[in-house]
Motif scaffolding. Sequence first.
Motif, short mmCIF file in Angstrom:
data_model
loop_
_atom_site.label_atom_id
_atom_site.label_comp_id
_atom_site.label_asym_id
_atom_site.label_seq_id
_atom_site.Cartn_x
_atom_site.Cartn_y
_atom_site.Cartn_z
N ASP A 143 -0.34 2.39 -16.56
CA ASP A 143 0.50 2.97 -15.23
C ASP A 143 1.28 3.55 -16.29
O ASP A 143 2.47 4.13 -15.39
N HIS A 200 1.62 9.42 -11.89
CA HIS A 200 1.18 8.37 -12.41
C HIS A 200 0.32 7.79 -11.44
O HIS A 200 0.19 7.88 -10.59
N LEU A 225 -0.75 5.03 -10.27
CA LEU A 225 -0.17 3.88 -9.08
C LEU A 225 0.58 5.31 -7.60
O LEU A 225 0.45 4.83 -6.93
N GLN A 237 -7.42 8.68 -9.09
CA GLN A 237 -7.80 7.72 -10.12
C GLN A 237 -8.71 7.62 -11.35
O GLN A 237 -9.02 8.07 -12.61
#
Length: 240
Positions: free
Chosen positions: A97, A139, A141, A148
């Motif tokens: 993360d 990133h 998140l 992702q």
Amino acid sequence: MIIQTSGLSKIFRTDELETAAVNNIDLEVDEGEFVALMGPSGCGKSTLMHIIGLLDSPTSGSYRFLGEEVSQLPERQRSDFRKKNIGFIFQSFNLIDELSVFENVELPLIYAGVPPPERRERVEAVLVKLGIDHRKKHHPLQLSGGQQQRVAVARAVVTAPRLILADEPTGNLDSRHGAEVMRILKQLNEEGSTIVMVTHSEHDAGYCSRIASLLDGKFVSQTQQRLGVVSAAMAKTGTG
């Protein structure tokens, strides 16, 4: 042939119980194949994948990777062999993360000692290929689940591994994003990547060239897919 196992077994023992998670498995995977490992929970799929990925060692039996016996390599040599030859895609993405998309994909190249200019070039190329280059400064998140997993796929393939291992790669995704990930894997396979995938999904297995079904640590069937199965699976989701 990239994978060849003979009599492969993994026994877990306690004071009172002995369990054969993998029981006398013979498996051959040719370069360029896309193989699905299927079966109910607890049948030995993940244990077998961990052994194939050199994350674990078998209790007995032989495992040859590109003709080299690797079943009992010490941990340091297993780690070096993984870095050079195997890319992993996990159900839970396993991204860091605190790192950007670019940095997550770059990480295995850093471990492999690739010089910075070449790292930048290779990361940029794979992000473009997977349609995630516009998110390279974000990133994890800040991304959707599908995005992702694209990053996770990019990280797995950026080193140009001989083998890609995918453990339930669509398990945490909705059907639309799952279909996107399966299209990417199918495209990589058509470009020459060898892929072994653990899945519970018959739909996802429809993208594979062969389905190997396990029960109680043993193969109960191995089915070569008919031509057109993948096209039919893709048509059901309006993809392709």
